[in-house]
Design a protein around this motif. Structure first.
Motif, PDB file in Angstrom:
ATOM      1  N   VAL A  71      32.834  54.105  27.987  1.00  0.00           N
ATOM      2  CA  VAL A  71      32.233  53.966  29.309  1.00  0.00           C
ATOM      3  C   VAL A  71      33.347  53.545  30.258  1.00  0.00           C
ATOM      4  O   VAL A  71      34.085  52.597  29.970  1.00  0.00           O
ATOM      5  CB  VAL A  71      31.097  52.929  29.318  1.00  0.00           C
ATOM      6  CG1 VAL A  71      30.531  52.777  30.721  1.00  0.00           C
ATOM      7  CG2 VAL A  71      29.998  53.337  28.338  1.00  0.00           C
ATOM      8  N   TYR A  72      33.469  54.276  31.355  1.00  0.00           N
ATOM      9  CA  TYR A  72      34.536  54.029  32.323  1.00  0.00           C
ATOM     10  C   TYR A  72      33.971  53.335  33.554  1.00  0.00           C
ATOM     11  O   TYR A  72      32.946  53.757  34.097  1.00  0.00           O
ATOM     12  CB  TYR A  72      35.201  55.342  32.719  1.00  0.00           C
ATOM     13  CG  TYR A  72      36.133  55.860  31.646  1.00  0.00           C
ATOM     14  CD1 TYR A  72      35.631  56.359  30.452  1.00  0.00           C
ATOM     15  CD2 TYR A  72      37.515  55.838  31.819  1.00  0.00           C
ATOM     16  CE1 TYR A  72      36.482  56.817  29.452  1.00  0.00           C
ATOM     17  CE2 TYR A  72      38.374  56.299  30.831  1.00  0.00           C
ATOM     18  CZ  TYR A  72      37.855  56.781  29.651  1.00  0.00           C
ATOM     19  OH  TYR A  72      38.698  57.228  28.662  1.00  0.00           O
ATOM     20  N   TYR A  73      34.663  52.293  33.991  1.00  0.00           N
ATOM     21  CA  TYR A  73      34.244  51.500  35.140  1.00  0.00           C
ATOM     22  C   TYR A  73      35.340  51.483  36.195  1.00  0.00           C
ATOM     23  O   TYR A  73      36.517  51.369  35.854  1.00  0.00           O
ATOM     24  CB  TYR A  73      33.989  50.052  34.733  1.00  0.00           C
ATOM     25  CG  TYR A  73      32.950  49.850  33.660  1.00  0.00           C
ATOM     26  CD1 TYR A  73      33.291  49.891  32.304  1.00  0.00           C
ATOM     27  CD2 TYR A  73      31.619  49.585  33.994  1.00  0.00           C
ATOM     28  CE1 TYR A  73      32.343  49.698  31.325  1.00  0.00           C
ATOM     29  CE2 TYR A  73      30.661  49.385  33.011  1.00  0.00           C
ATOM     30  CZ  TYR A  73      31.042  49.441  31.681  1.00  0.00           C
ATOM     31  OH  TYR A  73      30.090  49.249  30.705  1.00  0.00           O
ATOM     32  N   CYS A  74      34.954  51.543  37.459  1.00  0.00           N
ATOM     33  CA  CYS A  74      35.906  51.256  38.517  1.00  0.00           C
ATOM     34  C   CYS A  74      35.617  49.855  39.047  1.00  0.00           C
ATOM     35  O   CYS A  74      34.499  49.336  38.918  1.00  0.00           O
ATOM     36  CB  CYS A  74      35.853  52.292  39.632  1.00  0.00           C
ATOM     37  SG  CYS A  74      34.297  52.421  40.540  1.00  0.00           S
ATOM     38  N   ALA A  75      36.637  49.256  39.616  1.00  0.00           N
ATOM     39  CA  ALA A  75      36.527  47.888  40.105  1.00  0.00           C
ATOM     40  C   ALA A  75      37.417  47.714  41.321  1.00  0.00           C
ATOM     41  O   ALA A  75      38.434  48.406  41.462  1.00  0.00           O
ATOM     42  CB  ALA A  75      36.929  46.903  39.013  1.00  0.00           C
ATOM     43  N   ALA A  76      37.052  46.772  42.184  1.00  0.00           N
ATOM     44  CA  ALA A  76      37.814  46.506  43.401  1.00  0.00           C
ATOM     45  C   ALA A  76      38.196  45.036  43.461  1.00  0.00           C
ATOM     46  O   ALA A  76      37.429  44.157  43.049  1.00  0.00           O
ATOM     47  CB  ALA A  76      36.994  46.882  44.639  1.00  0.00           C
ATOM     48  N   ASP A  77      39.398  44.797  43.957  1.00  0.00           N
ATOM     49  CA  ASP A  77      39.861  43.431  44.206  1.00  0.00           C
ATOM     50  C   ASP A  77      41.041  43.503  45.164  1.00  0.00           C
ATOM     51  O   ASP A  77      41.340  44.581  45.700  1.00  0.00           O
ATOM     52  CB  ASP A  77      40.251  42.743  42.895  1.00  0.00           C
ATOM     53  CG  ASP A  77      40.083  41.239  42.961  1.00  0.00           C
ATOM     54  OD1 ASP A  77      39.248  40.691  42.219  1.00  0.00           O
ATOM     55  OD2 ASP A  77      40.798  40.618  43.768  1.00  0.00           O
ATOM     56  N   GLU A  78      41.716  42.381  45.345  1.00  0.00           N
ATOM     57  CA  GLU A  78      42.786  42.342  46.342  1.00  0.00           C
ATOM     58  C   GLU A  78      44.166  42.558  45.745  1.00  0.00           C
ATOM     59  O   GLU A  78      45.129  42.747  46.488  1.00  0.00           O
ATOM     60  CB  GLU A  78      42.713  41.000  47.087  1.00  0.00           C
ATOM     61  CG  GLU A  78      41.428  40.839  47.879  1.00  0.00           C
ATOM     62  CD  GLU A  78      41.263  39.450  48.486  1.00  0.00           C
ATOM     63  OE1 GLU A  78      42.178  38.617  48.337  1.00  0.00           O
ATOM     64  OE2 GLU A  78      40.212  39.181  49.098  1.00  0.00           O
ATOM     65  N   ASP A  79      44.260  42.554  44.417  1.00  0.00           N
ATOM     66  CA  ASP A  79      45.576  42.628  43.791  1.00  0.00           C
ATOM     67  C   ASP A  79      45.419  43.250  42.411  1.00  0.00           C
ATOM     68  O   ASP A  79      44.558  42.822  41.636  1.00  0.00           O
ATOM     69  CB  ASP A  79      46.165  41.214  43.670  1.00  0.00           C
ATOM     70  CG  ASP A  79      47.622  41.217  43.246  1.00  0.00           C
ATOM     71  OD1 ASP A  79      48.341  40.257  43.601  1.00  0.00           O
ATOM     72  OD2 ASP A  79      48.056  42.146  42.542  1.00  0.00           O
ATOM     73  N   CYS A  80      46.296  44.222  42.087  1.00  0.00           N
ATOM     74  CA  CYS A  80      46.226  44.842  40.758  1.00  0.00           C
ATOM     75  C   CYS A  80      46.546  43.854  39.633  1.00  0.00           C
ATOM     76  O   CYS A  80      46.166  44.079  38.480  1.00  0.00           O
ATOM     77  CB  CYS A  80      47.200  46.018  40.667  1.00  0.00           C
ATOM     78  SG  CYS A  80      46.582  47.555  41.407  1.00  0.00           S
ATOM     79  N   SER A  81      47.232  42.771  39.961  1.00  0.00           N
ATOM     80  CA  SER A  81      47.595  41.788  38.939  1.00  0.00           C
ATOM     81  C   SER A  81      46.463  40.813  38.633  1.00  0.00           C
ATOM     82  O   SER A  81      46.580  39.990  37.716  1.00  0.00           O
ATOM     83  CB  SER A  81      48.822  40.998  39.396  1.00  0.00           C
ATOM     84  OG  SER A  81      49.919  41.872  39.585  1.00  0.00           O
ATOM     85  N   THR A  82      45.385  40.920  39.416  1.00  0.00           N
ATOM     86  CA  THR A  82      44.238  40.047  39.189  1.00  0.00           C
ATOM     87  C   THR A  82      43.721  40.201  37.762  1.00  0.00           C
ATOM     88  O   THR A  82      43.541  41.313  37.292  1.00  0.00           O
ATOM     89  CB  THR A  82      43.118  40.380  40.176  1.00  0.00           C
ATOM     90  OG1 THR A  82      43.591  40.144  41.491  1.00  0.00           O
ATOM     91  CG2 THR A  82      41.888  39.529  39.925  1.00  0.00           C
ATOM     92  N   ARG A  83      43.456  39.089  37.126  1.00  0.00           N
ATOM     93  CA  ARG A  83      42.973  39.158  35.755  1.00  0.00           C
ATOM     94  C   ARG A  83      41.495  39.517  35.717  1.00  0.00           C
ATOM     95  O   ARG A  83      41.049  40.256  34.836  1.00  0.00           O
ATOM     96  CB  ARG A  83      43.203  37.826  35.058  1.00  0.00           C
ATOM     97  CG  ARG A  83      42.860  37.874  33.577  1.00  0.00           C
ATOM     98  CD  ARG A  83      43.300  36.614  32.875  1.00  0.00           C
ATOM     99  NE  ARG A  83      43.026  36.683  31.439  1.00  0.00           N
ATOM    100  CZ  ARG A  83      43.329  35.719  30.584  1.00  0.00           C
ATOM    101  NH1 ARG A  83      43.907  34.611  31.013  1.00  0.00           N
ATOM    102  NH2 ARG A  83      43.057  35.860  29.309  1.00  0.00           N
ATOM    103  N   TYR A  84      40.730  39.044  36.676  1.00  0.00           N
ATOM    104  CA  TYR A  84      39.292  39.307  36.703  1.00  0.00           C
ATOM    105  C   TYR A  84      38.932  39.934  38.038  1.00  0.00           C
ATOM    106  O   TYR A  84      38.889  39.242  39.053  1.00  0.00           O
ATOM    107  CB  TYR A  84      38.499  38.018  36.494  1.00  0.00           C
ATOM    108  CG  TYR A  84      38.783  37.351  35.166  1.00  0.00           C
ATOM    109  CD1 TYR A  84      39.542  36.192  35.104  1.00  0.00           C
ATOM    110  CD2 TYR A  84      38.311  37.899  33.981  1.00  0.00           C
ATOM    111  CE1 TYR A  84      39.813  35.587  33.891  1.00  0.00           C
ATOM    112  CE2 TYR A  84      38.574  37.307  32.772  1.00  0.00           C
ATOM    113  CZ  TYR A  84      39.330  36.152  32.721  1.00  0.00           C
ATOM    114  OH  TYR A  84      39.597  35.560  31.519  1.00  0.00           O
TER     115      TYR A  84
END
Length: 120
Positions: A93-106
């Motif tokens: 199962v493939y998920y996309c996710a958004a945050d402010e930094d690719c280095s974010t752990r969560y």
């Protein structure tokens, strides 16, 4: 309310291709990075790719590098994952996710996922 919706999953034979889309609402995609994750049966979720706010900043996990390509279209508030030369072990199962930094752990925001099945 922030929502991410994956589409484009399905079944394909080994060696085939699929393109996943991640449609984002409730935030302006240009201000966020997009990560793609996957979870295979019986395994934990793993990060496989990320694209930065600068679309030239792309990152790939070793097992997909050279086969998968991440991209984004800020005007459409949509990100993509082009998957070529698919293998049985890409089934997940493939998920996309958004945050402010690719280095974010969560990552802060996740979609509900799209099934990709690679089988002959």
């Amino acid at each position: 309310q922030v929502q991410l919706a994956e589409s484009g999953g399905g079944s394909v034979q080994p060696g085939g291709s699929l393109r996943l889309s991640c449609s984002v609402s409730g935030l302006s995609l240009k201000d966020y990075v997009i990560g793609w994750f996957r979870q295979a049966p019986g395994r934990g979720r793993e990060g496989i790719s990320c694209i930065g706010i600068d679309e030239a900043d792309t990152r790939y996990e070793y097992s997909v590098k050279g086969r998968f390509t991440i991209s984004r279209d800020n005007a459409k508030n949509t990100a993509y994952l082009q998957m070529n030369y698919l293998k049985d072990e890409d089934t997940a199962v493939y998920y996309c996710a958004a945050d402010e930094d690719c280095s974010t752990r969560y990552f802060k925001y996740f979609g509900h996922g799209a099934q990709v099945t690679v089988s002959s």
